[in-house]
Design a protein around this motif. Structure first.
Motif: not given
Length: 313
Positions: A155-184
């Protein structure tokens, strides 16, 4: 064992009377430091609506200041299976770019509101569909997939992808935050693996199927009569025979813990909790929505740690 929120709640939509439906004790704009925050971020933030504050918090962890999240069910003291109609939620949902629902019959009201509000452009993430889980043969789906950590990672990956689609300029941030969340989440899975190593095949009881994914991943056996947990989840009375069978799990020392959904307690579940405590069986309380002041990872860490502690007694 599955139970739809809409099936267990009062009917809130009739004809075309209102835009209608929902929220425990009102709406919550989850754009502060946790899923219960109230302060909007900015006019440029991606508007997101989540059916519960569980998913709302996960979005916030991934989207940060680039999202403005509204969780429809957000009051931790509210039974999520009963709520009051709120037209503000309908309006907010009509403007959302990303929508996250549980699916599996748990929160059908989201799809109904999207349709009645005319929002056909929002990207909808259905957690049960993301999980790939289906009902077992002859049984019902356990729709409480937010207690299944591998599913939450997807779900975290899907959220990051959906947010990246809505806000491409911040896609890298969404992807990194999802990776951090998945580490938890990986840390949570490691805790489950440790419980399995130390307590494999030990037995527990439940009041509802809410925590079953954690119980199963921890290698534990649910000894509760299915008729008991199903009746409690559906809001039905438990037959005297089944109730006595369930209470006998504690007096007979057949289980090592009771995992208790304290958010939907009633006379029969309270009697079950009392029987467990009287027999010296540890009780592990859980909830369906995020408690006040908690984030998802902190909440689940507390749940898993409480289960491990109960089994160690």
């Amino acid at each position: 064992m599955s139970a739809s929120l809409s099936r267990r709640m009062p009917a809130l939509i009739s004809g075309g009377a209102c835009l209608a439906l929902l929220a425990g004790c009102g709406s919550s704009s989850d754009s502060g430091g946790d899923a219960n925050g109230q302060t909007p971020v900015s006019s440029s933030a991606v508007p997101v609506v989540a059916s519960t504050n569980v998913y709302g918090d996960i979005v916030k962890r991934i989207g940060g200041d680039h999202v403005e999240v509204t969780s429809i069910i957000s009051d931790p003291s509210q039974d999520p299976h009963s709520y009051e109609a709120n037209t503000q939620n309908q309006l907010t949902l009509s403007k959302a770019k990303v929508v996250i629902e549980n699916g599996g019959g748990y929160d059908d009201f989201v799809d109904k509101m999207l349709k009645s509000g005319g929002n056909t452009s929002a990207e909808v993430i259905n957690a049960v569909e993301v999980s790939g889980k289906t009902a077992p043969k002859g049984g019902e789906l356990n729709e409480h997939v937010w207690y299944d950590f591998p599913t939450v990672a997807r779900i975290a990956d899907r959220i990051a992808a959906a947010l990246s689609k809505a806000d491409p300029a911040d896609a890298a941030s969404f992807t990194q935050n999802a990776e951090t969340f998945k580490t938890g989440l990986q840390s949570l899975e490691a805790k489950e693996a440790q419980i399995k190593k130390e307590h494999s095949d030990e037995s527990v009881a439940i009041t509802e199927p809410v925590p079953l994914y954690v119980i199963e991943a921890s290698g534990l056996v649910n000894k509760t009569p299915e008729e008991f947990s199903e009746a409690i989840e559906e809001g039905d009375d438990v037959s005297p025979k089944v109730l006595q069978e369930t209470l006998g799990l504690f007096s007979g020392k057949e289980v090592q813990a009771l995992v208790y959904n304290e958010q939907t307690s009633g006379p029969q579940t309270e009697r079950t909790e009392s029987a467990a405590r009287s027999a010296g069986v540890p009780v592990v309380p859980v909830t369906e929505t995020l408690p006040q002041g908690k984030d998802y990872l902190g909440w689940m860490t507390a749940n898993v740690d409480a289960l491990a502690s109960a089994l160690d007694k």
